[in-house]
Design an enzyme around this catalytic site. Structure first.
Site, PDB file in Angstrom:
ATOM      1  CG  ASN A 189      28.101  49.021  15.928  1.00 33.10           C
ATOM      2  OD1 ASN A 189      28.005  49.710  14.929  1.00 33.10           O
ATOM      3  ND2 ASN A 189      29.206  48.362  16.231  1.00 33.10           N
TER       4      ASN A 189
ATOM      5  CB  CYS B 218      32.296  50.431  11.927  1.00 34.95           C
ATOM      6  SG  CYS B 218      31.194  49.009  12.164  1.00 34.95           S
TER       7      CYS B 218
ATOM      8  CG  HIS C 132      31.781  53.059  15.336  1.00 36.15           C
ATOM      9  ND1 HIS C 132      30.539  52.890  14.758  1.00 36.15           N
ATOM     10  CD2 HIS C 132      32.271  51.807  15.571  1.00 36.15           C
ATOM     11  CE1 HIS C 132      30.288  51.602  14.641  1.00 36.15           C
ATOM     12  NE2 HIS C 132      31.317  50.926  15.123  1.00 36.15           N
TER      13      HIS C 132
END
Length: 338
Positions: free
Chosen positions: A295, A126, A265
Site C-alpha cells: 500500500n 490515501c 487504491h
C-alpha cells in the site's frame, strides 16, 4: 459530496485529459520476512491476509519530495512538455516533508517550474490523489491554464510502528504522477469526492498537530505512529465504498460490465478481491500493484495507472474507473476514457 462531469451542459466543453504518466519507486525491496519479524508474524501469514509479498522503502536521505520530483519528471517526459509549461503543481500526500512549507513548493522548484507557478498540497490521506486530480481539473476548466502536474507521493515507512502487525506489514513508499492538459488519451469524464467525518477515528496519527502538539511524552507514547482500525476500514470499504461506486456508475450511466479497467487504491489485496466481487467487476480487469509494492498511500492509484499504461495494457477508448478511499474517512472516484 462533490460530483463533477455528469451534466456536461453545465460545464465547459473543453476536454481535460491525462497527457502523461510517471512513477518512481525506491530501490530497497522489503520482504515479508523483514517486516514480519518485529511484528511477530510470518511471510505466509502476511501473504494470506493481504496478498502482499514485498514493498519498497525510501533511503534515509529520501523524503516525500524526492520521490515526487522523480515521478513528476517522468510524467513530464511522457507528456512531452517541460516544467516551464506548467501552471499548477499539486502534491497529494499525508506524509509531507514537513508541516511547512508545502511539499509541492519544494517539488515545483526542484523540477524547474517557472516562478509564479501555483503549488500546494492536498491531504485526504490515501484518497489524496483523486482529490487533487479533481481539484486540478476544476482549475484548468476555470482558467486559461494549459497544464497541471498532479503527484501522489507518500513515505509511510517513517510513521509506522514496526511492532504493529495491523499497519507495519501493509505499507510501502513510492510516488506516481500525471500531467493534465486540454487533450490527451485519458479524458476525465466524471468524478466524485465524498467525506464521512463521523468515522474519522478509523485511521489517524494522533499527535503532531495543534490538538496534541509534539512533545517528549507524545513520542514516548507512540502517538506519532500511524494507527488504523483494520476491521472498521474493511467494513467501510465493503459497505460505504461499494455503495458509493455503485451509485457513481448508475449516475454516470456506465455499467460495471463496460469498464475495461478498474484501478483501485492498493490497500490490501484480499480487500480488493472482495470489492471487485461485490461490484461484479472481474478481477482480471482490476489493475494491481499491491503484491510487489504494498500500500503506497496516495501514490498507489497513479503508480498502478502508470504501470498499466507503460505495459501497453490500456487501449484507446478504454473506460477506466479510478477509486480511492482513506482516512477522514474519504472516498474519491474518477471515470476516464483512454
Amino acid at each position: 459530496m462533490i460530483t463533477t462531469g455528469i451534466n456536461r451542459a453545465a460545464r465547459s466543453t473543453s476536454t481535460i485529459g491525462i497527457v502523461g504518466t510517471g512513477s518512481y519507486l525506491p530501490a530497497h525491496v522489503v520482504t515479508n520476512a523483514e517486516v514480519g519479524e518485529p511484528a511477530g508474524v510470518t511471510d505466509e501469514w502476511i501473504f494470506g491476509k493481504t496478498g502482499i509479498r514485498n514493498r519498497r522503502r525510501a533511503k534515509p536521505d529520501e523524503a516525500t519530495s524526492d520521490l515526487a520530483v522523480i515521478a513528476g519528471r517522468a510524467a513530464l517526459e511522457s507528456a512531452g512538455i517541460s516544467a516551464a509549461d506548467l501552471s499548477l503543481v499539486i502534491v497529494a500526500t499525508s506524509t509531507p516533508d514537513s508541516p511547512q512549507p508545502p511539499t509541492a513548493a519544494i517539488v515545483a522548484d526542484e523540477i524547474g517550474a517557472r516562478p509564479g507557478t501555483a503549488a500546494f498540497d492536498v491531504n485526504a490521506v490515501c484518497s489524496s490523489f483523486l482529490f487533487a486530480l479533481t481539484t486540478a481539473e476544476g482549475i484548468l476548466r476555470g482558467t486559461d491554464s494549459e497544464y497541471a502536474l498532479v503527484i501522489g507521493a507518500d513515505v509511510y515507512s517513517r510513521i509506522l510502528d514496526p511492532a504493529d502487525r495491523r499497519t507495519a506489514i501493509l505499507f510501502g513508499d513510492g510516488a506516481g504522477a500525471v500531467v493534465l492538459g486540454r487533450s490527451g488519451a485519458g479524458e476525465l469524464l466524471a468524478g466524485r469526492l465524498a467525506g464521512y467525518g463521523a468515522e474519522r477515528d478509523l485511521i489517524q496519527v494522533p499527535a503532531g498537530g495543534s490538538r496534541i502538539p509534539p512533545s517528549a511524552e507524545t513520542v514516548r507514547a507512540g502517538l506519532h505512529y500511524f494507527a488504523m482500525n483494520g476491521r472498521g476500514v474493511r467494513d467501510f470499504v465493503a459497505e460505504t465504498v461499494t455503495e458509493g461506486i455503485r451509485d457513481f456508475l448508475v449516475d454516470t450511466g456506465v455499467p460495471a460490465a463496460d469498464l475495461a479497467h478498474f484501478v483501485p487504491h492498493q490497500a490490501n489485496g484480499r480487500m480488493l478481491e472482495d470489492l471487485a466481487q461485490r461490484l461484479d467487476i472481474p478481477f482480471e480487469r482490476t489493475r494491481t500493484t499491491f503484491e510487489e509494492l504494498g500500500n503506497t498511500g496516495a501514490a498507489s492509484v497513479p503508480i498502478t495507472l502508470d504501470h498499466a499504461a507503460r505495459a501497453g495494457a490500456v487501449g484507446t477508448g478504454d473506460l477506466i474507473l479510478l477509486a480511492a478511499f482513506g482516512g477522514g474517512m474519504a472516498m474519491g472516484l474518477t471515470l476516464l476514457r483512454w
